[in-house]
Structure formats: C-alpha cells, structure tokens
Design a protein around this motif. Structure first.
Motif, PDB file in Angstrom:
ATOM      1  N   LEU A   1      53.177 -85.085  52.110  1.00  0.00           N
ATOM      2  CA  LEU A   1      52.980 -84.671  50.722  1.00  0.00           C
ATOM      3  C   LEU A   1      52.392 -83.258  50.652  1.00  0.00           C
ATOM      4  O   LEU A   1      52.821 -82.437  49.832  1.00  0.00           O
ATOM      5  N   LYS A   2      51.454 -82.967  51.533  1.00  0.00           N
ATOM      6  CA  LYS A   2      50.868 -81.620  51.563  1.00  0.00           C
ATOM      7  C   LYS A   2      51.919 -80.581  51.939  1.00  0.00           C
ATOM      8  O   LYS A   2      51.932 -79.474  51.385  1.00  0.00           O
ATOM      9  N   GLN A   3      52.799 -80.919  52.872  1.00  0.00           N
ATOM     10  CA  GLN A   3      53.864 -79.988  53.248  1.00  0.00           C
ATOM     11  C   GLN A   3      54.814 -79.750  52.072  1.00  0.00           C
ATOM     12  O   GLN A   3      55.227 -78.624  51.815  1.00  0.00           O
ATOM     13  N   LYS A   4      55.148 -80.805  51.361  1.00  0.00           N
ATOM     14  CA  LYS A   4      56.024 -80.667  50.197  1.00  0.00           C
ATOM     15  C   LYS A   4      55.343 -79.840  49.106  1.00  0.00           C
ATOM     16  O   LYS A   4      55.966 -78.981  48.482  1.00  0.00           O
ATOM     17  N   LEU A   5      54.060 -80.059  48.894  1.00  0.00           N
ATOM     18  CA  LEU A   5      53.301 -79.278  47.916  1.00  0.00           C
ATOM     19  C   LEU A   5      53.263 -77.810  48.316  1.00  0.00           C
ATOM     20  O   LEU A   5      53.463 -76.920  47.486  1.00  0.00           O
ATOM     21  N   GLY A   6      53.038 -77.540  49.593  1.00  0.00           N
ATOM     22  CA  GLY A   6      53.013 -76.163  50.081  1.00  0.00           C
ATOM     23  C   GLY A   6      54.344 -75.459  49.897  1.00  0.00           C
ATOM     24  O   GLY A   6      54.401 -74.311  49.462  1.00  0.00           O
ATOM     25  N   GLN A   7      55.429 -76.150  50.213  1.00  0.00           N
ATOM     26  CA  GLN A   7      56.757 -75.552  50.058  1.00  0.00           C
ATOM     27  C   GLN A   7      57.088 -75.337  48.579  1.00  0.00           C
ATOM     28  O   GLN A   7      57.679 -74.316  48.216  1.00  0.00           O
ATOM     29  N   THR A   8      56.706 -76.274  47.737  1.00  0.00           N
ATOM     30  CA  THR A   8      56.911 -76.119  46.288  1.00  0.00           C
ATOM     31  C   THR A   8      56.176 -74.890  45.789  1.00  0.00           C
ATOM     32  O   THR A   8      56.727 -74.072  45.039  1.00  0.00           O
ATOM     33  N   ALA A   9      54.916 -74.744  46.203  1.00  0.00           N
ATOM     34  CA  ALA A   9      54.123 -73.585  45.787  1.00  0.00           C
ATOM     35  C   ALA A   9      54.741 -72.286  46.289  1.00  0.00           C
ATOM     36  O   ALA A   9      54.814 -71.298  45.549  1.00  0.00           O
ATOM     37  N   LEU A  10      55.210 -72.276  47.532  1.00  0.00           N
ATOM     38  CA  LEU A  10      55.818 -71.073  48.101  1.00  0.00           C
ATOM     39  C   LEU A  10      57.112 -70.704  47.359  1.00  0.00           C
ATOM     40  O   LEU A  10      57.338 -69.537  47.037  1.00  0.00           O
ATOM     41  N   ASP A  11      57.938 -71.696  47.073  1.00  0.00           N
ATOM     42  CA  ASP A  11      59.180 -71.433  46.341  1.00  0.00           C
ATOM     43  C   ASP A  11      58.891 -70.854  44.954  1.00  0.00           C
ATOM     44  O   ASP A  11      59.536 -69.893  44.519  1.00  0.00           O
ATOM     45  N   LEU A  12      57.915 -71.421  44.259  1.00  0.00           N
ATOM     46  CA  LEU A  12      57.542 -70.910  42.933  1.00  0.00           C
ATOM     47  C   LEU A  12      56.959 -69.504  43.033  1.00  0.00           C
ATOM     48  O   LEU A  12      57.239 -68.640  42.191  1.00  0.00           O
ATOM     49  N   LEU A  13      56.160 -69.274  44.048  1.00  0.00           N
ATOM     50  CA  LEU A  13      55.554 -67.962  44.256  1.00  0.00           C
ATOM     51  C   LEU A  13      56.620 -66.891  44.418  1.00  0.00           C
ATOM     52  O   LEU A  13      56.594 -65.860  43.732  1.00  0.00           O
ATOM     53  N   VAL A  14      57.571 -67.127  45.282  1.00  0.00           N
ATOM     54  CA  VAL A  14      58.644 -66.156  45.514  1.00  0.00           C
ATOM     55  C   VAL A  14      59.463 -65.944  44.242  1.00  0.00           C
ATOM     56  O   VAL A  14      59.812 -64.815  43.899  1.00  0.00           O
ATOM     57  N   ARG A  15      59.733 -67.006  43.520  1.00  0.00           N
ATOM     58  CA  ARG A  15      60.497 -66.914  42.278  1.00  0.00           C
ATOM     59  C   ARG A  15      59.776 -66.052  41.229  1.00  0.00           C
ATOM     60  O   ARG A  15      60.404 -65.346  40.459  1.00  0.00           O
TER      61      ARG A  15
END
Length: 120
Positions: free
Chosen positions: A76-90
């Motif tokens: 779950l933490k990995q999924k949260l991290g990737q979600t945050a990274l994707d939003l950040l780049v966007r």
C-alpha cells in the motif's frame, strides 16, 4: 494525519501547480489509505539554494515527504508513493529546458508520539 511536506527548487515556482497537486493528492490518497479528506495537511517549502550533481542551474528538484500513521502494508505504501509521484510529475507542467528530479518518500509517523486536536 497524513502530514505532507513538499520541498521544491525556487526556479520551479512558476512551473509547479502546488495547490492543484495537493488537492489531487489529498483526494487520491484519502481513498487509497482510507483516511478522511479533512485530515490531510500539505505544506510547501521553496528552496532558494539547491545543488544537484555538478551544480548546473537547470538541474532542479522537488521532493514529497508523505508521513502516515503506521499499520499500512508495504504494498500500500508503494502504491501511495507511486500515486504521489505520478501526480507530482503531472502538476509540474512544462519544465522549459530544465531537468527536474522528482522524488517521494512514504514513511510512518511515530504513532505513539503523534497528537492532534481540531479547534473551531
């Protein structure tokens, strides 16, 4: 909870839609980690002095520290991290000839030492 701190190179100020990023992260992460939307708090710190690698002026950075209460799985933490990274780049938009290192760290808050009171 969650406590989110975002540090970013000052030169990104006009390229990084910080408010839209925070609102999107709050919405997506609240569903992911089953936390109320009103519990999310994000603060931004503009960094005037950042040196990356050999120190090129066009090398910039943005880092998200996402602290949540303990008890979530590593997946779950990995999924949260990737979600945050994707939003950040966007939400960085056009970086206009710069190179931006975007990073996210998801960590546990020290649960026993975290205190909260909402005052109205």
């Amino acid at each position: 909870m969650p406590q989110i701190t975002v540090e970013y190179s000052a030169r990104l100020a006009g390229m990084f839609d910080r408010r839209a990023f925070a609102l999107a992260l709050h919405a997506d992460a609240s569903a992911l980690i089953d936390s109320t939307l009103g519990s999310f708090k994000t603060r931004f710190h503009r960094l005037d002095d950042v040196v990356i690698g050999a120190g090129a002026e066009t090398d910039l950075m943005v880092h998200v520290d996402l602290a949540i209460l303990p008890g979530r799985s590593r997946d779950l933490k990995q999924k949260l991290g990737q979600t945050a990274l994707d939003l950040l780049v966007r939400h960085l938009g056009e970086v206009a000839g710069n190179t931006v290192q975007a990073t996210v760290e998801v960590r546990d808050l020290a649960g026993a030492d975290y205190h909260k009171q909402v005052v109205r």
